[in-house]
Design an enzyme around this catalytic site. Structure first.
Site, PDB file in Angstrom:
ATOM      1  N   CYS A  74      40.138 -81.601  39.767  1.00  0.00           N
ATOM      2  CA  CYS A  74      40.044 -80.967  41.091  1.00  0.00           C
ATOM      3  C   CYS A  74      38.779 -81.442  41.831  1.00  0.00           C
ATOM      4  O   CYS A  74      38.705 -82.603  42.205  1.00  0.00           O
ATOM      5  CB  CYS A  74      40.108 -79.454  40.944  1.00  0.00           C
ATOM      6  SG  CYS A  74      40.403 -78.652  42.513  1.00  0.00           S
ATOM      7  N   HIS A 162      45.000 -78.393  38.123  1.00  0.00           N
ATOM      8  CA  HIS A 162      44.233 -77.799  37.016  1.00  0.00           C
ATOM      9  C   HIS A 162      45.038 -77.808  35.721  1.00  0.00           C
ATOM     10  O   HIS A 162      45.945 -76.986  35.560  1.00  0.00           O
ATOM     11  CB  HIS A 162      43.856 -76.356  37.367  1.00  0.00           C
ATOM     12  CG  HIS A 162      42.791 -76.275  38.405  1.00  0.00           C
ATOM     13  ND1 HIS A 162      41.457 -76.306  38.093  1.00  0.00           N
ATOM     14  CD2 HIS A 162      42.869 -76.195  39.756  1.00  0.00           C
ATOM     15  CE1 HIS A 162      40.746 -76.231  39.200  1.00  0.00           C
ATOM     16  NE2 HIS A 162      41.573 -76.176  40.228  1.00  0.00           N
ATOM     17  N   GLU A 164      44.090 -76.834  32.889  1.00  0.00           N
ATOM     18  CA  GLU A 164      43.663 -75.764  31.981  1.00  0.00           C
ATOM     19  C   GLU A 164      44.380 -74.446  32.235  1.00  0.00           C
ATOM     20  O   GLU A 164      44.355 -73.569  31.388  1.00  0.00           O
ATOM     21  CB  GLU A 164      42.145 -75.574  32.080  1.00  0.00           C
ATOM     22  CG  GLU A 164      41.617 -75.020  33.404  1.00  0.00           C
ATOM     23  CD  GLU A 164      41.450 -76.062  34.518  1.00  0.00           C
ATOM     24  OE1 GLU A 164      42.047 -77.153  34.401  1.00  0.00           O
ATOM     25  OE2 GLU A 164      40.763 -75.782  35.512  1.00  0.00           O
TER      26      GLU A 164
END
Ligand code: XMP
Length: 504
Positions: A74, A162, A164
Site C-alpha cells: 500500500c 493489503h 495481511e
C-alpha cells in the site's frame, strides 16, 4: 524486518508472517537497526499518510533496497513508486474494499499459485498512475491498473492492496511466497524453538543470579514464570500477592495451580492493606494509583526477603513494546492500565522480559508447549486492580463480598454452559444504585448488578456477546435468589468503542 509507517495493519503483517513460522520484527521507519545478514527481507507497511504530503514518512533505504528482497504494501508500494520516478495521485475511483485481481502474473514468484480473479482488499486514497522505468505491472484489478508491480532489475515488489487482512483471500499465500520463496526463510520458528532459544539465552543473561517475578494469575506472567523456571529453576522466586480484590477463592486455587506446576512461589496475603487503602475513595484513577502504589510496596518488601536478588522479571509482551516506540508515539492512554510501571525504578533491579517479542496468542502457544494447564492458559484477562474497578464508587468489604458471590454465579454458569471459551472476557459490575423490588410480600430497596460479556481479539475493540436469553434469565434468577443485597440484574449491550469493557 517490517518498517512501520503508522498503518493500523502493521501488527497484522507481523502476525501473519509469524503464523508462517517465520520470525519478524517491527521497527519505526525512521529508527531501525541497519540490517545485517540475519535480515532476509524487508517489508514496508501501509500508512495513514499520502506520499504527496510534505510531512509524509520517507525512510532512508540506502544499502537496503536492491540488496535485500523488499515488499512495499500500500503506502510502501506508493513510496517505492513516488520516490523513484513514478507518479502517485489522488484516486478518483473508489479504492476501498474488496476487489478482484483480474490480471495476475502467476509466473512472478510473489504470485506463484495464486488464482486469477482472487479477492484482494484495497484501502487507499491515492493511487499509482505511472510506474518508473524498470517496473513491471504484475497484477491489476478492474479499477486499479497498477495493483502490483515488480522492479525487473532487483528483488523488489510492491502491492497496493493489503495481503495481511482476512479479506485478501490468498494474502497469506502471497506473504508466504515472499518470506519463504523469495527471502528463503525456512519457517522453523515454532513455539518449541522459541522455548529452546529463550531458555538458552535466559541462562546466558542471568548466569547464577537470582530473579523475582510478580505473578498475577494471568497468562503472561505465568508463562514468563514457566520459561524462567525451565531456565534457572529455583533461582526464580515468584510472588503472588492477594490484594483482596480477586475473585472468589481465586487466591487459593491459583496458588495451588502454580505449586502443582512446580514453581517456587510465595503467596502474600496483603488484602487488608489494599482494602484499608481504598477506604473512602471513589474516583477510578485514584483507585488505580492507590492499588499500584500498595502493590509496589508489598512486592518490594517481599522481593527483598529473597537473598541476593539481581533481576526483576516481567511478563511484558510485544504490543506493549511496539506501542512504546511506535511511529505515532504511545497512543493516548485513556486509562492508566500499566499500574505497576514504576516497579523497576523503585527496586533498582535489572529487568528481564522473556516474552517481549511475542503476541498474546503466541504467548498462549508457548504456554502450551511448556505444558501449562488449561485452567491458567484459557483464563479470561483480569485487570490488575481487580474487583475494585468493578465496584462503581467506594470499595468496602461488604460490597466486595456481594460482588464476589454474584461474579461466581455468572462465571461458573458460563463454564457450565460452554460459553466461557467463546467469550473473551466476562464480569459482573456492582452499581451504587438501588431500586425497588418485591420479594415475597416485602418491598425491597437493594442494589443492581450488571453482567458484562464481550467478544474481542485484543481488548482494543470489543462487541457485547450475544448470550442466549435463557442463560441470562437463569443467571439473573440465581443472583437475585442467592446474593444478599441484590434485587436487579441488567445486561450490558454496549460495544467498545465508544464504551469500554470495564465500567471504571
Ligand atoms: P477497557 O475497560 O479499557 O479494558 O476496555 C481493556 C482491557 O484492559 C483491562 N483493564 C485493565 N488491566 N489494569 C489492568 O491490568 C487496569 O487498570 C485495567 N483497566 C482495564 C480490562 O479488564 C480489559 O481486559
Amino acid at each position: 524486518m517490517i518498517l512501520d509507517f503508522g498503518s493500523q495493519y502493521t501488527q497484522l503483517i507481523a502476525r501473519r508472517i509469524r503464523e508462517l513460522n517465520v520470525y519478524c520484527e517491527i521497527h519505526p521507519f525512521n529508527h531501525f537497526p541497519q540490517p545485517d545478514d540475519s535480515v532476509r527481507g524487508v517489508i514496508l507497511s501501509g500508512s495513514p499518510w499520502s506520499v504527496r504530503d510534505t510531512r509524509a514518512p520517507f525512510p532512508d533505504l540506502t544499502g537496503i533496497k536492491g540488496r535485500i528482497p523488499m515488499l512495499g504494501v500500500c503506502y510502501g508500494a506508493q513510496y517505492l513508486t513516488h520516490k523513484y520516478g513514478g507518479e502517485v495521485l489522488p484516486s478518483n475511483t473508489r479504492e476501498y474494499g474488496r476487489a478482484k485481481l483480474v490480471k495476475v502474473d502467476t509466473g512472478d514468484p510473489l504470485f506463484k499459485g495464486i488464482t486469477p480473479g482472487t479477492q484482494v482488499w484495497m484501502s487507499h486514497g491515492d493511487t499509482i498512475v505511472k510506474i518508473p522505468q524498470d517496473y513491471l505491472i504484475t497484477g491489476s484489478t478492474e479499477d486499479v491498473n497498477v495493483a502490483a508491480f515488480r522492479i525487473s532489475v532487483e528483488q523488489t515488489w510492491g502491492i497496493q492492496f493489503h495481503p495481511e487482512v482476512y479479506h485478501t483471500t490468498e494474502g497469506t499465500r502471497m506473504l508466504g511466497n515472499f518470506v519463504r520463496g523469495i527471502c528463503g526463510c525456512r519457517g522453523d520458528w515454532t513455539p518449541e524453538s522459541f522455548v529452546d532459544m529463550t531458555v538458552r539465552s535466559l541462562r546466558e543473561q542471568i548466569g547464577n543470579d537470582r530473579v523475582v517475578l510478580g505473578l498475577s494469575g494471568g497468562v503472561d506472567s505465568s508463562v514468563a514464570a514457566l520459561l524462567l523456571d525451565r531456565a534457572i529453576g529455583d533461582r526464580l522466586t515468584s510472588i503472588f500477592v492477594d490484594n483482596g480484590l480477586l475473585r472468589k477463592d481465586e487466591y487459593e486455587s491459583v496458588l495451588d495451580a502454580y505449586r502443582r506446576m512446580g514453581l517456587n512461589v510465595r503467596g502474600v496475603d496483603a488484602s487488608a492493606a489494599f482494602v484499608d487503602g481504598l477506604r473512602g475513595v471513589d474516583d477510578p484513577e485514584t483507585k488505580r494509583k492507590i492499588i499500584g502504589r500498595i502493590f509496589i510496596e508489598v512486592f518490594d518488601l517481599e522481593a527483598h526477603n529473597v537473598q541476593n536478588v539481581k533481576w526483576l522479571a516481567q511478563g511484558t509482551i510485544y504490543p506493549d513494546v511496539i506501542e512504546s516506540v511506535s511511529v505515532n508515539g504511545p497512543s493516548a492512554t485513556i486509562k492508566s492500565h500499566h499500574n505497576v510501571g514504576g516497579l523497576p525504578d523503585k527496586m533498582h533491579l535489572k529487568v528481564v522480559e522473556p516474552l517481549r517479542l511475542l503476541f498474546k496468542d503466541e504467548v498462549r502457544r508457548v504456554g502450551r508447549a511448556l505444558g501449562m494447564p488449561d485452567e491458567i492458559l484459557s483464563r479470561h484477562p483480569f485487570p490488575g486492580p481487580g474487583l475494585a474497578i468493578r465496584i462503581v464508587g467506594e470499595v468496602t468489604p461488604a460490597k466486595l463480598e456481594t460482588l464476589r458471590d454474584a461474579d461466581e454465579i455468572f462465571i461458573s454458569g458460563l463454564r457450565r454452559s460452554g460459553w466461557y471459551d467463546k467469550v473473551w472476557q466476562a464480569a459482573v459490575i456492582l452499581l451504587p444504585v438501588q431500586s425497588v423490588g418485591v420479594m415475597g410480600d416485602e418491598r425491597t430497596y437493594e442494589n443492581a448488578v450488571v453482567l458484562r460479556a464481550v467478544t474481542s481479539t485484543d481488548g482494543m475493540t470489543a462487541d457485547w456477546s450475544h448470550l442466549p436469553h435463557e442463560f441470562l434469565a437463569e443467571v439473573s434468577n440465581q443472583i437475585i435468589n442467592r446474593v444478599k443485597g441484590v434485587n436487579r440484574v441488567v445486561y450490558d449491550i454496549s460495544s467498545k468503542p465508544p464504551s469500554t469493557i470495564e465500567w471504571e
